[in-house]
Motif scaffolding. Structure first.
Motif, PDB file in Angstrom:
ATOM      1  N   ILE A  82     -20.337 114.733   0.858  1.00  0.00           N
ATOM      2  CA  ILE A  82     -21.131 114.944   1.980  1.00  0.00           C
ATOM      3  C   ILE A  82     -21.513 116.320   2.251  1.00  0.00           C
ATOM      4  O   ILE A  82     -22.694 116.764   2.566  1.00  0.00           O
ATOM      5  N   SER A  83     -20.763 117.219   2.104  1.00  0.00           N
ATOM      6  CA  SER A  83     -20.962 118.698   2.123  1.00  0.00           C
ATOM      7  C   SER A  83     -22.220 119.191   1.429  1.00  0.00           C
ATOM      8  O   SER A  83     -23.015 119.782   1.781  1.00  0.00           O
ATOM      9  N   PRO A  84     -22.090 118.919   0.093  1.00  0.00           N
ATOM     10  CA  PRO A  84     -23.222 119.502  -0.800  1.00  0.00           C
ATOM     11  C   PRO A  84     -24.610 118.723  -0.308  1.00  0.00           C
ATOM     12  O   PRO A  84     -25.658 119.366  -0.504  1.00  0.00           O
ATOM     13  N   ILE A  85     -24.508 117.384  -0.027  1.00  0.00           N
ATOM     14  CA  ILE A  85     -25.624 116.704   0.255  1.00  0.00           C
ATOM     15  C   ILE A  85     -26.603 117.577   1.444  1.00  0.00           C
ATOM     16  O   ILE A  85     -27.773 117.433   1.341  1.00  0.00           O
ATOM     17  N   GLY A  86     -25.925 117.813   2.483  1.00  0.00           N
ATOM     18  CA  GLY A  86     -26.656 118.361   3.401  1.00  0.00           C
ATOM     19  C   GLY A  86     -27.183 119.722   3.067  1.00  0.00           C
ATOM     20  O   GLY A  86     -28.168 120.186   3.352  1.00  0.00           O
ATOM     21  N   PHE A  87     -26.884 120.428   2.000  1.00  0.00           N
ATOM     22  CA  PHE A  87     -27.307 121.659   1.482  1.00  0.00           C
ATOM     23  C   PHE A  87     -28.689 121.448   0.802  1.00  0.00           C
ATOM     24  O   PHE A  87     -29.410 122.056   0.640  1.00  0.00           O
ATOM     25  N   VAL A  88     -28.444 120.102  -0.139  1.00  0.00           N
ATOM     26  CA  VAL A  88     -29.833 119.958  -0.701  1.00  0.00           C
ATOM     27  C   VAL A  88     -30.951 119.286   0.380  1.00  0.00           C
ATOM     28  O   VAL A  88     -32.058 119.900  -0.018  1.00  0.00           O
ATOM     29  N   VAL A  89     -30.680 118.558   1.101  1.00  0.00           N
ATOM     30  CA  VAL A  89     -31.663 118.335   2.331  1.00  0.00           C
ATOM     31  C   VAL A  89     -32.233 119.596   2.973  1.00  0.00           C
ATOM     32  O   VAL A  89     -33.323 119.845   3.188  1.00  0.00           O
TER      33      VAL A  89
END
Length: 354
Positions: A200-207
């Protein structure tokens, strides 16, 4: 990639990202060498340790944001995307894992002062290789980045489908919820299963990277605001880290913490909006683009180079000299190695250039 099609501020951000990663790891090594305690932490070198251990944590966030900025919102076929992207990161990962397995074994066998490996049978050597892949061998802890990016690429077709079918207001809603999540997990320290946080944590940075590239909101297209977003969280992290010296000598914020995220947003927006950055002389842009092209390979080899140099030289001269030596080893030498190897065409797919 054709040089004319490259977006320079993306190259500049990628160069800054690998620079921050190397500087963070150099700082970590120097912290171990200097063996800081409550009395020495208030020295100039101690102050720099506290600053650098927090400020340079934006490297991974920038890499993730660049992935989102470059790959989301486009039309691509899932099978082709996954095969291309996974192979692109897997070949260099396996190639350098083999190289550094051999390096650990050979150096330990021939240099008595180096004891990375103590057993030299076939299965012992194979175990070193597996441990390297799994981030357990000396110098391979940084390889967690490969596994994290592998997870991001597997999830990216789902993200891309959603991005292409939604509007910016829903993306902003998602980012607000995600920001609340990382604040709760990494600032309030609410318990969350590690495997969930890992995705979840890195997904937010991608978006977030996709959003910042395309948003027209003036707050994210203003160099002055970007400067505030960089300086303010950096100052807060530095002040807070010093305030807890007695309880945790080298307190550092997590790479996914809200303050690191805000700082990374500031850097991304600064490079996107500052005209001076996007109008540098040709010699600077060529060097920056070269670092960007070599950045993945540099990531995969810099930690082991730093480790070997530290082990062989037994560094303990002084903080500044040791820092310069390890920076040259981790950044300059790794850049030169990847740059030279990239001149050999058949190696391009294996060394980590793009």
């Amino acid at each position: 990639m054709n040089q004319s099609k490259r977006i320079f501020y993306f190259d500049a951000l990628r160069a800054v990202a690998i620079l921050c990663v190397v500087l963070l790891h150099v700082t970590g090594h120097l912290g171990e060498i200097m063996n800081y305690n409550v009395s020495t932490i208030y020295s100039p070198s101690g102050a720099f340790e506290i600053f650098a251990n927090n400020f340079f944590r934006i490297g991974i966030a920038l890499f993730l944001m660049l992935s989102g900025a470059l790959l989301l919102g486009r039309e691509w076929e899932v099978k082709n995307f996954l095969s291309k992207r996974i192979i692109r990161i897997s070949k260099p990962f396996i190639f350098w894992s083999v190289i550094f397995t051999l390096m650990l074994v050979i150096s330990s066998y021939f240099i008595s002062s180096i004891n990375f490996v103590t057993q030299f049978g076939f299965f012992d050597i194979f175990k070193v290789f597996i441990d390297t892949l799994l981030c357990k061998a000396p110098g391979s802890a940084v390889y967690w980045f490969f596994w994290m990016m592998l997870g991001m690429y597997i999830l990216m077709p789902i993200l891309n489908k959603w991005i292409n079918g939604t509007d910016f207001s829903k993306i902003e809603y998602f980012l607000i919820i995600w920001a609340v999540y990382i604040f709760a997990v990494y600032s309030l320290m609410l318990p969350v299963p590690e495997i969930i946080s890992f995705f979840i944590s890195p997904i937010g940075f991608v978006v977030l990277g996709y959003y910042l590239r395309h948003t027209e909101r003036r707050i994210f297209n203003n160099p002055a605001v970007a400067g505030i977003l960089i300086i303010l969280p950096a100052a807060i992290m530095f002040a807070y880290s010093y305030s807890v010296v007695n309880s945790d000598i080298l307190f550092v914020f997590h790479r996914y913490s809200i303050l690191v995220m805000i700082e990374a947003v500031g850097v991304f927006c600064l490079f996107k909006s500052a005209k001076s950055i996007n109008n540098l002389p040709g010699s600077f842009t060529n060097a920056i683009s070269s670092i960007a092209v070599c950045s993945y390979g540099m990531y995969l080899i810099h930690s082991q180079i730093i480790m070997v140099v530290r082990k062989v030289l037994h560094l303990s001269f002084n903080f500044t000299l040791d820092y310069i030596i390890l920076f040259i080893a981790g950044f300059i030498v790794s850049w030169i190695i990847i740059y030279i190897l990239a001149k050999i065409p058949f190696l391009n797919d294996f060394i980590g250039v793009k």
